[in-house]
Design an enzyme around this catalytic site. Structure first.
Site, short mmCIF file in Angstrom:
data_model
loop_
_atom_site.label_atom_id
_atom_site.label_comp_id
_atom_site.label_asym_id
_atom_site.label_seq_id
_atom_site.Cartn_x
_atom_site.Cartn_y
_atom_site.Cartn_z
N PHE A 204 0.93 -1.25 0.19
CA PHE A 204 -0.26 0.17 0.44
C PHE A 204 0.74 1.33 0.05
O PHE A 204 0.33 2.18 0.53
CB PHE A 204 -1.21 -0.07 1.18
CG PHE A 204 -1.94 -0.85 1.93
CD1 PHE A 204 -2.60 -1.66 0.37
CD2 PHE A 204 -2.42 -1.27 2.53
CE1 PHE A 204 -3.45 -2.85 0.49
CE2 PHE A 204 -3.53 -2.46 2.75
CZ PHE A 204 -4.22 -3.13 2.31
N ASP B 90 4.37 12.70 13.26
CA ASP B 90 3.58 13.88 14.27
C ASP B 90 3.71 15.14 13.25
O ASP B 90 3.25 16.06 12.82
CB ASP B 90 5.20 14.16 15.16
CG ASP B 90 4.40 13.26 16.29
OD1 ASP B 90 3.49 12.73 16.33
OD2 ASP B 90 5.48 13.32 17.40
N GLU C 33 -1.81 6.97 7.71
CA GLU C 33 -1.02 7.72 8.25
C GLU C 33 -1.79 7.85 10.15
O GLU C 33 -1.75 8.09 10.68
CB GLU C 33 -0.80 9.07 8.06
CG GLU C 33 0.00 9.12 6.89
CD GLU C 33 0.61 10.59 7.50
OE1 GLU C 33 1.25 11.44 8.23
OE2 GLU C 33 1.10 11.34 5.53
C1 LIG Z 1 -4.47 3.96 -0.32
C2 LIG Z 1 -3.31 3.84 1.04
C3 LIG Z 1 -2.65 4.50 0.37
C4 LIG Z 1 -0.98 4.67 1.49
N1 LIG Z 1 0.12 4.83 1.27
C5 LIG Z 1 0.85 4.53 2.36
C6 LIG Z 1 1.83 4.89 2.69
O1 LIG Z 1 2.36 5.75 1.04
N2 LIG Z 1 3.12 4.36 3.07
C7 LIG Z 1 2.83 2.82 3.91
O2 LIG Z 1 3.77 3.28 5.05
N3 LIG Z 1 1.80 2.74 4.26
C8 LIG Z 1 0.58 3.24 3.53
N4 LIG Z 1 -0.69 2.78 3.65
C9 LIG Z 1 -0.86 1.67 5.01
C10 LIG Z 1 -2.01 2.87 6.31
O3 LIG Z 1 -0.77 3.23 6.89
C11 LIG Z 1 -2.44 1.21 6.54
O4 LIG Z 1 -3.10 1.08 5.82
C12 LIG Z 1 -2.92 1.39 8.16
O5 LIG Z 1 -1.82 2.47 8.84
C13 LIG Z 1 -4.16 0.59 8.63
O6 LIG Z 1 -2.95 -0.35 8.27
P1 LIG Z 1 -3.35 -2.10 8.48
O7 LIG Z 1 -4.81 -1.21 6.75
O8 LIG Z 1 -2.80 -2.91 7.76
O9 LIG Z 1 -5.22 -2.04 8.95
P2 LIG Z 1 -5.22 -3.21 10.86
O10 LIG Z 1 -3.68 -2.35 10.82
O11 LIG Z 1 -5.49 -4.49 9.57
O12 LIG Z 1 -6.08 -2.48 10.97
C14 LIG Z 1 -7.15 -3.05 10.63
C15 LIG Z 1 -8.58 -2.15 11.36
O13 LIG Z 1 -8.01 -2.74 13.07
C16 LIG Z 1 -8.74 -1.20 13.62
N5 LIG Z 1 -7.34 -1.66 15.13
C17 LIG Z 1 -5.98 -2.10 14.55
N6 LIG Z 1 -5.27 -2.16 15.70
C18 LIG Z 1 -5.80 -1.52 16.57
C19 LIG Z 1 -5.76 -1.17 18.26
N7 LIG Z 1 -4.66 -1.71 18.87
N8 LIG Z 1 -6.80 -0.36 18.79
C20 LIG Z 1 -8.03 -0.55 18.09
N9 LIG Z 1 -8.11 -0.66 16.66
C21 LIG Z 1 -7.10 -0.96 16.19
C22 LIG Z 1 -8.36 0.00 12.87
O14 LIG Z 1 -8.34 0.68 13.27
C23 LIG Z 1 -8.96 -0.44 11.71
O15 LIG Z 1 -10.21 -0.05 11.91
C24 LIG Z 1 -1.81 3.18 3.00
C25 LIG Z 1 -2.61 2.61 2.89
C26 LIG Z 1 -3.85 3.19 2.15
C27 LIG Z 1 -5.34 1.76 2.08
#
Ligand SMILES: Cc1cc2nc3c(=O)[nH]c(=O)nc-3n(C[C@H](O)[C@H](O)[C@H](O)COP(=O)(O)OP(=O)(O)OC[C@H]3O[C@@H](n4cnc5c(N)ncnc54)[C@H](O)[C@@H]3O)c2cc1C
Length: 344
Positions: A114, A198, A322
């Site tokens: 991603f 941040d 983010e």
């Molecule tokens: C279009 C897009 C662009 C992106 N661009 C970048 C980029 O340029 N660089 C980069 O490094 N990343 C990027 N990302 C990644 C993005 O930062 C992550 O998708 C995001 O941090 C969430 O991680 P995850 O998708 O694995 O969700 P998960 O971590 O699997 O979370 C799934 C759900 O569980 C919840 N959750 C998980 N843990 C907890 C907790 N401890 N307490 C409460 N709720 C929790 C989350 O809030 C969410 O609702 C991008 C993502 C997308 C979709």
């Protein structure tokens, strides 16, 4: 992106000594906000270049800055920031990508998922483990150029919104980067990442503010033109109330974000909580405002003839990337607990 470069917008966040304009967080927010008012995808492709450049700006050596920043300022090279992996999203400390120290450099192995500007960017800041035994404390930040052998691109994501922004997988297979590509020190990659976010979260909040501004303007225009029951729908108190609430919440988010950006520009040391608050508040606001804007358009809002359905789809991601809004609420709560503990 070429037009943004020709307008010198990539110079905004680069210091003057590297051919930039030496702007601060607020300047960056204003650019992102205005771009997002029209197209959130363009705004995030631009903002992701600021994100990818920040580790270099804040922790890079003079040689690294001289080598990369002028080309970024010129808009010739987009950048990207690569942290997320298939098994490490919110739990960013669980990354598995490794950067093994060898003579003269590091060999990177792993997959990032991603990544915004993936495939389009020329310069990637990659967070990888230089010491697997230390978990997040063994993470380091490395610069990887696009044409480095062993670095390739995987799946290009098909998304709900921000479709003009490229989101791709990065694949590293025995990718050797020279030791001078290490940013800062070994083991500080995760701390740097937290600090960089941040700084950059107000830029994401600005994306939300601009998007909501565009949606509000479109909704007001439509409500003035659309005649039902013999009058423009804007003469209905219910519609007026909806528009007023949209405008109030939007201004509140904008004011909070500008205040946080000014705090950062003032040289404040601690703004983790404020930066998280601005991103959460603005993105929740943008989701609500764009959804209400579709409602004001009625059936037409559901159709692709107007830009409003795109704005609603584009809003969703801002609550996710983010740091999801759930994680950032935990960040705010954590900071509150820390502050209370200090007072006691
Ligand atoms: C279009 C897009 C662009 C992106 N661009 C970048 C980029 O340029 N660089 C980069 O490094 N990343 C990027 N990302 C990644 C993005 O930062 C992550 O998708 C995001 O941090 C969430 O991680 P995850 O998708 O694995 O969700 P998960 O971590 O699997 O979370 C799934 C759900 O569980 C919840 N959750 C998980 N843990 C907890 C907790 N401890 N307490 C409460 N709720 C929790 C989350 O809030 C969410 O609702 C991008 C993502 C997308 C979709």
């Amino acid at each position: 992106m070429k037009d943004l470069a020709n307008s010198d917008l990539f110079r905004i966040f680069i210091p003057e000594e590297y051919e930039g304009l030496g702007g601060g967080c607020l300047d960056l927010c204003l650019v992102v906000e205005e771009l997002s008012r029209v197209c959130s995808s363009v705004a995030i492709s631009y903002a992701a270049t600021a994100l990818g450049s920040f580790p270099l700006l804040e922790y890079g050596t003079e040689a690294q800055k001289q080598k990369y920043l002028p080309a970024i300022a010129d808009g010739k090279k987009l950048t990207a920031f690569a942290l997320t992996e298939p098994t490490a999203g919110s739990d960013a400390g669980a990354i598995k990508t490794t950067a093994e120290r060898v003579e003269g450099g590091y060999i990177i192995n792993g997959t990032k998922q991603f990544i915004t500007n993936g495939g389009e960017a020329e310069i990637y800041t990659v967070i990888a483990l230089t010491d697997k035994t230390r978990g997040a404390r063994g993470a380091s930040a490395l610069l990887v150029e696009k044409d480095t052998p062993g670095f390739s691109f995987g799946k290009k994501e098909k998304k709900l919104g921000i479709r003009a922004s490229s989101t791709r997988e990065l694949i590293f297979r025995n990718c050797l980067v020279p030791e001078e590509n290490l940013i800062g020190k070994e083991g500080l990659g995760f701390i740097m990442t937290l600090r960089v976010f941040d700084w950059t979260r107000p830029g994401i909040a600005a994306q939300a503010v601009g998007l909501a501004q565009g949606a509000l303007e479109a909704a007001v225009d439509y409500a003035r033109q659309r005649i039902q029951f013999g009058h423009p729908i804007i003469s209905q108190p219910v519609v007026q109330n909806m528009l007023a609430d949209m405008a109030i919440e939007l201004e509140a988010a904008r004011a909070l974000n500008y205040a946080v950006a000014r705090t950062i520009d003032s040289g404040a040391k601690h703004f983790t909580e404020e930066s998280a608050m601005a991103k959460v508040f603005a993105s929740d606001m943008a989701m609500k405002v764009t959804t209400d804007a579709v409602q004001i358009f009625g059936g037409a809002g559901y159709m692709r003839d107007y830009p409003i359905e795109k704005m609603m789809r584009d809003a969703k991601i801002i609550q996710i990337y983010e740091g999801t809004n759930q994680i950032l609420r935990s960040t705010v709560a954590f900071e509150l607990r820390k502050r209370k503990a200090k007072r006691e």
